[in-house]
Design a protein around this motif. Structure first.
Motif, short mmCIF file in Angstrom:
data_model
loop_
_atom_site.label_atom_id
_atom_site.label_comp_id
_atom_site.label_asym_id
_atom_site.label_seq_id
_atom_site.Cartn_x
_atom_site.Cartn_y
_atom_site.Cartn_z
N LEU A 174 0.84 -1.20 0.00
CA LEU A 174 0.00 0.00 0.00
C LEU A 174 0.88 1.25 0.00
N THR A 175 1.92 1.25 0.84
CA THR A 175 2.83 2.40 0.89
C THR A 175 3.55 2.58 -0.44
N ALA A 176 3.92 1.48 -1.09
CA ALA A 176 4.57 1.55 -2.41
C ALA A 176 3.62 2.17 -3.44
N ALA A 177 2.34 1.81 -3.33
CA ALA A 177 1.33 2.39 -4.24
C ALA A 177 1.21 3.90 -4.01
N LEU A 178 1.24 4.31 -2.74
CA LEU A 178 1.14 5.75 -2.41
C LEU A 178 2.35 6.50 -2.97
N ALA A 179 3.52 5.88 -2.91
CA ALA A 179 4.73 6.51 -3.44
C ALA A 179 4.60 6.74 -4.96
N LYS A 180 4.07 5.75 -5.65
CA LYS A 180 3.87 5.88 -7.11
C LYS A 180 2.87 6.99 -7.43
N VAL A 181 1.81 7.06 -6.63
CA VAL A 181 0.77 8.09 -6.84
C VAL A 181 1.37 9.48 -6.67
N LYS A 182 2.18 9.64 -5.60
CA LYS A 182 2.80 10.95 -5.35
C LYS A 182 3.76 11.32 -6.50
N LYS A 183 4.53 10.33 -6.94
CA LYS A 183 5.50 10.56 -8.02
C LYS A 183 4.78 11.00 -9.31
N ALA A 184 3.55 10.48 -9.50
CA ALA A 184 2.76 10.84 -10.69
C ALA A 184 2.07 12.20 -10.53
N GLY A 185 2.33 12.87 -9.39
CA GLY A 185 1.78 14.22 -9.17
C GLY A 185 0.36 14.24 -8.65
N ARG A 186 -0.11 13.09 -8.12
CA ARG A 186 -1.46 13.04 -7.56
C ARG A 186 -1.39 12.89 -6.04
N LYS A 187 -2.56 12.89 -5.38
CA LYS A 187 -2.61 12.81 -3.91
C LYS A 187 -2.86 11.37 -3.47
N GLY A 188 -2.29 11.02 -2.32
CA GLY A 188 -2.29 9.63 -1.87
C GLY A 188 -3.53 9.14 -1.14
N ILE A 189 -3.58 9.37 0.16
CA ILE A 189 -4.65 8.79 0.98
C ILE A 189 -5.16 9.82 1.97
N THR A 190 -6.45 9.81 2.22
CA THR A 190 -7.03 10.69 3.23
C THR A 190 -7.84 9.87 4.22
N PHE A 191 -7.84 10.35 5.46
CA PHE A 191 -8.55 9.66 6.54
C PHE A 191 -8.84 10.67 7.64
N SER A 192 -9.47 10.24 8.72
CA SER A 192 -9.78 11.12 9.85
C SER A 192 -8.93 10.72 11.04
N ALA A 193 -8.10 11.67 11.51
CA ALA A 193 -7.29 11.43 12.72
C ALA A 193 -7.63 12.48 13.78
N ILE A 194 -8.84 13.01 13.71
CA ILE A 194 -9.28 14.07 14.63
C ILE A 194 -9.24 13.58 16.08
N GLY A 195 -9.10 14.52 17.01
CA GLY A 195 -9.01 14.18 18.43
C GLY A 195 -10.36 13.91 19.06
#
Length: 410
Positions: A174-195
Motif C-alpha cells: 500500500l505504501t509503495a502504491a502511495l509513493a507511485k501516486v505521489k510521483k505521478a503528481g497526484r494525492k495519496g490517501i485521506t482519513f480522519s485522525a481528529i481528536g
C-alpha cells in the motif's frame, strides 16, 4: 446515509452518563402509552420520519403483535442518558435500539435484560458482531446490522500512477502504491485522525491490523501502526488536514477526485455513486496481509428491564419481528447496513455485488467493547486519539505517544 459521526457515542464513561442522568431527574419522560396496548420503541434514527420505510416496519411489527407502536427517535449521544434516566424512574421503553458501544454501559448500570432472560434467539448472528453486545459472560440484545471501514480507491488516479490494485495486499505494498501516486503528481490517501472517537475509530483497523491489543497501547505492534500513519504524513502521502478531518470532511477530500485512497465507511456508498468517477472498495489490509479487523458500527436491539414483567412476551414478538431474516434485508437496506447474519448477507450481495467487499470487511470486524472491555473502552479510546494527535503533529514519537497513553489508562 448519515455518517458514523452523527451516531457516535460521545466517549462517555458510565459514571458520567449516570451523573448526567441523575441531574436530570426533575423531568419525567413518559415512555409508556396511555394503555397496555401501546408499546414504546426508542431509536437513534431521527432522519427517518413517520412516513419512512423504517417507521412503517415498526408499525407493521406492532400490528403483527396486536399492539400500537409509540416510536421516539433521539440523537445517539442523547439516547444513553435518556435510557438511564427512564430506568431510574421505572419508565423504560419496551424496545431500545442503541449504538453498540452503549450496550455495555447500559448493561453494567442494570438497565437491560439478558438474552437468557428475554429469550431472544441470536444463534444465526455472526459471533464477532454479537460480541459487541456481550459483557460479563452475558449477551444483551442482538445487532440490527453493522457498518465498518474499508478503503475506497479512485481507479483513474491509480491507473495514471501505474498502480495495479491487485498488488495492494499489505502495508508495504500500500505504501509503495502511495509513493507511485505521489510521483505521478497526484494525492495519496485521506482519513480522519481528529481528536475524538472518530479518530480512534479510524486508527483501529491499522492498530488491530498490526496485531496490537487495546489493553496494551504501547506494544511494538501498536507503535508500528502509528509510525505507518506518521510516515505517510512525513512523506506527503497523506495531507496534514487529517489532524482535523472528520469522516465527513475526509470524504469530501476524496470526492474531489484528487485522491487515490480514502478510509471511510459503508455509509458513504451513496456518496461514492454520486461522486462522478470510477471507484472500487478494498478491505483494509493487515500489516503482513489479510483483512485487518475494522471496528463495527451499528446498533443493537435491546430489551430494557420492566417493572411490569407481563410486557416481555409482546416485546419478544416485536424484537423477533424486527430482527427476522424476512425483515432484516429491508431494514439493513434502509439503514445502509450489512446484515448481521450470513443468510441475509448473501441475499444482499446477490442483489448488489458492490456490497461484497463490505461483507468481507464486516466478517473481519471487531466490536470496540469486545473482549469484556465494556466501559473501559471510552478511557482507552480517549488516550488513543490523543496519542495519534501527538504523533501526527510531531510533538512526540509514535512510541512515546503510545507509552504516555498507556500510562494514562493505568
Amino acid at each position: 446515509m448519515h455518517s458514523y459521526s452523527r451516531r457516535l457515542l460521545a466517549a462517555v464513561s458510565l459514571s458520567t452518563v449516570v451523573a448526567v442522568a441523575g441531574t436530570a431527574c426533575s423531568g419525567s419522560t413518559d415512555t409508556k402509552g396511555t394503555d397496555s396496548g401501546t408499546y414504546t420503541i426508542w431509536d437513534p434514527y431521527p432522519q427517518f420520519d413517520k412516513t419512512s420505510a423504517w417507521a412503517k416496519l415498526l408499525d407493521g411489527c406492532g400490528t403483527q403483535a396486536g399492539v400500537k407502536i409509540k416510536r421516539t427517535a433521539f440523537d445517539t449521544s442523547d439516547l444513553a442518558n435518556k435510557a438511564l434516566l427512564a430506568a431510574q424512574q421505572d419508565n423504560s421503553a419496551d424496545v431500545l435500539i442503541v449504538d453498540n458501544p452503549v450496550v455495555s454501559t447500559l448493561a453494567e448500570a442494570g438497565v437491560l435484560t439478558t438474552t437468557d432472560d428475554n429469550k431472544l434467539d441470536t444463534s444465526k448472528v455472526d459471533p464477532n458482531l454479537l460480541a459487541a453486545g456481550q459483557s460479563g459472560g452475558q449477551t444483551y440484545g442482538t445487532p440490527i446490522g453493522a457498518n465498518t471501514l474499508a478503503l475506497y480507491y479512485n481507479k483513474k488516479v491509480l491507473k495514471a500512477a501505474g498502480v495495479d490494485i491487485a498488488s495492494v495486499k499489505d502495508w508495504k505494498s500500500l505504501t509503495a502504491a502511495l509513493a507511485k501516486v505521489k510521483k505521478a503528481g497526484r494525492k495519496g490517501i485521506t482519513f480522519s485522525a481528529i481528536g475524538t472517537e472518530e479518530g480512534s475509530f479510524q486508527f483501529l483497523p491499522w492498530f488491530w491490523g498490526s496485531g496490537a491489543k487495546l489493553t496494551e497501547l504501547d506494544s511494538p505492534e501498536g507503535s508500528s501502526a502509528l509510525k505507518l500513519w506518521t510516515d505517510w504524513l512525513k512523506q506527503g502521502y497523506a495531507p496534514n488536514s487529517v489532524l482535523n478531518n472528520t469522516q465527513t470532511t475526509s470524504w469530501q477530500e476524496f470526492a474531489s477526485g484528487d485522491y487515490a485512497f480514502a478510509e471511510n465507511g459503508t455509509w458513504q456508498l451513496a456518496g461514492a455513486r454520486k461522486a462522478g468517477f470510477d471507484y472500487g472498495v478494498l478491505p483494509i489490509p493487515g500489516a503482513s496481509g489479510g483483512n485487518a479487523a475494522a471496528p463495527t458500527g451499528g446498533e443493537f436491539v435491546t430489551v430494557p428491564v420492566q417493572g411490569d414483567t407481563g410486557r416481555y412476551a409482546t416485546t419478544h414478538k416485536l424484537v423477533s419481528c424486527l430482527t427476522s431474516a424476512e425483515h432484516l434485508y429491508d431494514t439493513d437496506t434502509t439503514l445502509s447496513y450489512v446484515a448481521p447474519t450470513s443468510e441475509v448477507q448473501d441475499k444482499q450481495v446477490a442483489a448488489d455485488a458492490e456490497l461484497k467487499p463490505w461483507v468481507d470487511a464486516v466478517k473481519a470486524a471487531e466490536g470496540r467493547t469486545s473482549g469484556d472491555l465494556g466501559t473501559k473502552y471510552p478511557k482507552i479510546s480517549e488516550q488513543m486519539w490523543k496519542a495519534v494527535q501527538s504523533a501526527l503533529s510531531g510533538s512526540k514519537s509514535p512510541k512515546d505517544a503510545l507509552t504516555a497513553a498507556q500510562d494514562a489508562v493505568k
